[in-house]
Design a protein around this motif. Structure first.
Motif, mmCIF file in Angstrom:
data_model
loop_
_atom_site.group_PDB
_atom_site.id
_atom_site.type_symbol
_atom_site.label_atom_id
_atom_site.label_comp_id
_atom_site.label_asym_id
_atom_site.label_seq_id
_atom_site.Cartn_x
_atom_site.Cartn_y
_atom_site.Cartn_z
ATOM 1 N N GLU A 9 4.335 13.033 -14.152
ATOM 2 C CA GLU A 9 4.210 13.140 -12.699
ATOM 3 C C GLU A 9 2.779 12.830 -12.254
ATOM 4 O OE1 GLU A 9 5.186 16.266 -9.074
ATOM 5 O OE2 GLU A 9 5.850 16.744 -11.110
ATOM 6 N N ILE A 10 1.804 13.297 -13.020
ATOM 7 C CA ILE A 10 0.400 12.995 -12.709
ATOM 8 C C ILE A 10 0.153 11.499 -12.796
ATOM 9 C CG2 ILE A 10 -1.970 13.226 -13.561
ATOM 10 C CD1 ILE A 10 -1.241 16.133 -14.336
ATOM 11 N N GLN A 11 0.688 10.860 -13.839
ATOM 12 C CA GLN A 11 0.516 9.410 -13.993
ATOM 13 C C GLN A 11 1.119 8.668 -12.804
ATOM 14 O OE1 GLN A 11 -1.339 7.934 -16.400
ATOM 15 N NE2 GLN A 11 -1.787 9.986 -17.152
ATOM 16 N N GLU A 12 2.310 9.081 -12.386
ATOM 17 C CA GLU A 12 2.948 8.445 -11.228
ATOM 18 C C GLU A 12 2.110 8.641 -9.962
ATOM 19 O OE1 GLU A 12 6.890 10.171 -11.090
ATOM 20 O OE2 GLU A 12 7.729 8.310 -11.892
ATOM 21 N N ASN A 13 1.609 9.849 -9.768
ATOM 22 C CA ASN A 13 0.781 10.135 -8.599
ATOM 23 C C ASN A 13 -0.478 9.274 -8.586
ATOM 24 O OD1 ASN A 13 2.627 12.097 -7.841
ATOM 25 N ND2 ASN A 13 1.373 13.810 -8.548
ATOM 26 N N LEU A 14 -1.087 9.114 -9.743
ATOM 27 C CA LEU A 14 -2.304 8.311 -9.830
ATOM 28 C C LEU A 14 -2.020 6.828 -9.579
ATOM 29 C CD1 LEU A 14 -4.112 10.053 -12.814
ATOM 30 C CD2 LEU A 14 -4.775 10.087 -10.397
ATOM 31 N N ILE A 15 -0.883 6.359 -10.037
ATOM 32 C CA ILE A 15 -0.504 4.966 -9.787
ATOM 33 C C ILE A 15 -0.315 4.738 -8.290
ATOM 34 C CG2 ILE A 15 1.360 3.271 -10.088
ATOM 35 C CD1 ILE A 15 1.603 4.381 -13.000
ATOM 36 N N VAL A 16 0.354 5.667 -7.617
ATOM 37 C CA VAL A 16 0.543 5.559 -6.167
ATOM 38 C C VAL A 16 -0.815 5.590 -5.465
ATOM 39 C CG1 VAL A 16 1.442 6.768 -4.123
ATOM 40 C CG2 VAL A 16 2.885 6.481 -6.144
ATOM 41 N N LEU A 17 -1.704 6.462 -5.906
ATOM 42 C CA LEU A 17 -3.036 6.552 -5.326
ATOM 43 C C LEU A 17 -3.793 5.236 -5.488
ATOM 44 C CD1 LEU A 17 -5.398 9.353 -4.987
ATOM 45 C CD2 LEU A 17 -6.263 7.517 -6.404
ATOM 46 N N ILE A 18 -3.745 4.656 -6.678
ATOM 47 C CA ILE A 18 -4.419 3.375 -6.943
ATOM 48 C C ILE A 18 -3.845 2.279 -6.042
ATOM 49 C CG2 ILE A 18 -4.572 1.508 -8.648
ATOM 50 C CD1 ILE A 18 -6.598 3.446 -9.320
ATOM 51 N N GLU A 19 -2.539 2.242 -5.909
ATOM 52 C CA GLU A 19 -1.910 1.225 -5.055
ATOM 53 C C GLU A 19 -2.344 1.386 -3.603
ATOM 54 O OE1 GLU A 19 2.241 1.779 -5.919
ATOM 55 O OE2 GLU A 19 2.139 0.518 -7.723
ATOM 56 N N ASP A 20 -2.409 2.631 -3.126
ATOM 57 C CA ASP A 20 -2.867 2.883 -1.761
ATOM 58 C C ASP A 20 -4.334 2.486 -1.583
ATOM 59 O OD1 ASP A 20 -0.380 3.864 -1.091
ATOM 60 O OD2 ASP A 20 -0.986 5.976 -1.091
ATOM 61 N N LEU A 21 -5.146 2.790 -2.576
ATOM 62 C CA LEU A 21 -6.557 2.443 -2.525
ATOM 63 C C LEU A 21 -6.734 0.927 -2.507
ATOM 64 C CD1 LEU A 21 -9.510 3.332 -2.535
ATOM 65 C CD2 LEU A 21 -9.352 3.583 -5.022
ATOM 66 N N GLU A 22 -6.002 0.230 -3.360
ATOM 67 C CA GLU A 22 -6.073 -1.240 -3.376
ATOM 68 C C GLU A 22 -5.613 -1.828 -2.050
ATOM 69 O OE1 GLU A 22 -5.422 -2.160 -8.126
ATOM 70 O OE2 GLU A 22 -3.661 -1.977 -6.843
ATOM 71 N N SER A 23 -4.576 -1.258 -1.467
ATOM 72 C CA SER A 23 -4.075 -1.722 -0.175
ATOM 73 C C SER A 23 -5.112 -1.489 0.928
ATOM 74 C CB SER A 23 -2.773 -0.998 0.166
ATOM 75 O OG SER A 23 -2.304 -1.365 1.425
ATOM 76 N N THR A 24 -5.775 -0.357 0.890
ATOM 77 C CA THR A 24 -6.814 -0.049 1.867
ATOM 78 C C THR A 24 -7.976 -1.027 1.745
ATOM 79 O OG1 THR A 24 -6.201 2.296 1.882
ATOM 80 C CG2 THR A 24 -8.415 1.737 2.659
ATOM 81 N N ILE A 25 -8.367 -1.324 0.522
ATOM 82 C CA ILE A 25 -9.457 -2.277 0.290
ATOM 83 C C ILE A 25 -9.061 -3.666 0.787
ATOM 84 C CG2 ILE A 25 -10.758 -3.488 -1.512
ATOM 85 C CD1 ILE A 25 -10.706 -0.806 -3.085
ATOM 86 N N TYR A 26 -7.836 -4.063 0.518
ATOM 87 C CA TYR A 26 -7.324 -5.361 0.977
ATOM 88 C C TYR A 26 -7.377 -5.445 2.505
ATOM 89 C CZ TYR A 26 -4.036 -9.234 1.633
ATOM 90 O OH TYR A 26 -3.454 -10.405 2.010
ATOM 91 N N ASP A 27 -6.910 -4.384 3.176
ATOM 92 C CA ASP A 27 -6.926 -4.358 4.638
ATOM 93 C C ASP A 27 -8.358 -4.406 5.187
ATOM 94 O OD1 ASP A 27 -4.166 -4.238 4.671
ATOM 95 O OD2 ASP A 27 -4.085 -2.069 5.015
ATOM 96 N N LEU A 28 -9.250 -3.657 4.554
ATOM 97 C CA LEU A 28 -10.647 -3.673 4.983
ATOM 98 C C LEU A 28 -11.260 -5.057 4.824
ATOM 99 C CD1 LEU A 28 -12.165 -0.322 3.652
ATOM 100 C CD2 LEU A 28 -11.978 -1.055 6.032
ATOM 101 N N ASN A 29 -10.906 -5.728 3.750
ATOM 102 C CA ASN A 29 -11.406 -7.079 3.500
ATOM 103 C C ASN A 29 -11.019 -8.011 4.643
ATOM 104 O OD1 ASN A 29 -12.943 -8.613 1.821
ATOM 105 N ND2 ASN A 29 -11.487 -8.638 0.145
ATOM 106 N N HIS A 30 -9.776 -7.908 5.086
ATOM 107 C CA HIS A 30 -9.313 -8.759 6.179
ATOM 108 C C HIS A 30 -9.970 -8.376 7.504
ATOM 109 C CE1 HIS A 30 -6.411 -11.361 4.252
ATOM 110 N NE2 HIS A 30 -6.132 -10.340 3.461
ATOM 111 N N ARG A 31 -10.159 -7.082 7.720
ATOM 112 C CA ARG A 31 -10.849 -6.645 8.938
ATOM 113 C C ARG A 31 -12.290 -7.131 8.945
ATOM 114 N NH1 ARG A 31 -10.065 -0.436 9.526
ATOM 115 N NH2 ARG A 31 -11.441 -0.801 11.298
ATOM 116 N N LEU A 32 -12.938 -7.084 7.784
ATOM 117 C CA LEU A 32 -14.317 -7.573 7.683
ATOM 118 C C LEU A 32 -14.401 -9.055 8.029
ATOM 119 C CD1 LEU A 32 -15.801 -5.847 4.529
ATOM 120 C CD2 LEU A 32 -16.740 -5.803 6.830
ATOM 121 N N ALA A 33 -13.461 -9.821 7.515
ATOM 122 C CA ALA A 33 -13.442 -11.256 7.812
ATOM 123 C C ALA A 33 -13.267 -11.481 9.308
ATOM 124 C CB ALA A 33 -12.329 -11.943 7.031
#
Length: 134
Positions: A9-33
């Motif tokens: 369950e911890i591994q699954e939670n961390l994977i979801v967290l990483i995916e959310d973090l990557e998505s946030t970074i992706y969105d920020l990248n586009h906003r920066l552009a």
């Protein structure tokens, strides 16, 4: 009825967290552009001797600066979290990870980089929740 282990369950939670973090970074990248383009457009308009365009350009530049530092902090956070993954993608030593992220957050606060500390704090809280499975 299957029983899911705490570690799984911890591994699954961390994977979801990483995916959310990557998505946030992706969105920020586009906003920066987008802010970069707006800034250039506003700066080009300042040639028309308009103080209003210059003020707008300064505001856009400030917002771009804030987003840049937020993205920089999140990329650093992602790098650290990924360092705790082994070659099979399994997260190791959760407690050490939490302590390291907390230290980074406190270091930003001590340097009075409060915006960056707040950005890390949000993800620190999520990380703490992800590994605090009962």
């Amino acid at each position: 009825m299957s029983i899911v282990s705490k570690d799984f369950e911890i591994q699954e939670n961390l994977i979801v967290l990483i995916e959310d973090l990557e998505s946030t970074i992706y969105d920020l990248n586009h906003r920066l552009a987008g802010y970069g383009q707006l800034y250039n457009k506003a700066r080009n308009q300042t040639n028309d001797s308009s103080v209003a365009y210059e003020e707008i350009a300064d505001q856009i530049g400030e917002k771009h600066h804030i987003l840049y530092h937020k993205m920089k902090s999140l990329n650093h956070l992602l790098e650290i979290i990924n360092d705790y993954r082994d070659s099979n993608g399994i997260f190791q030593d959760h407690n050490d990870l939490i302590i390291q992220i907390q230290d980074i957050m406190l270091t930003h606060a001590e340097k009075e980089s409060y915006e960056e500390a707040a950005t890390i704090k949000k993800w620190y809280d999520r990380l703490h929740s992800a590994v605090d499975v009962k």
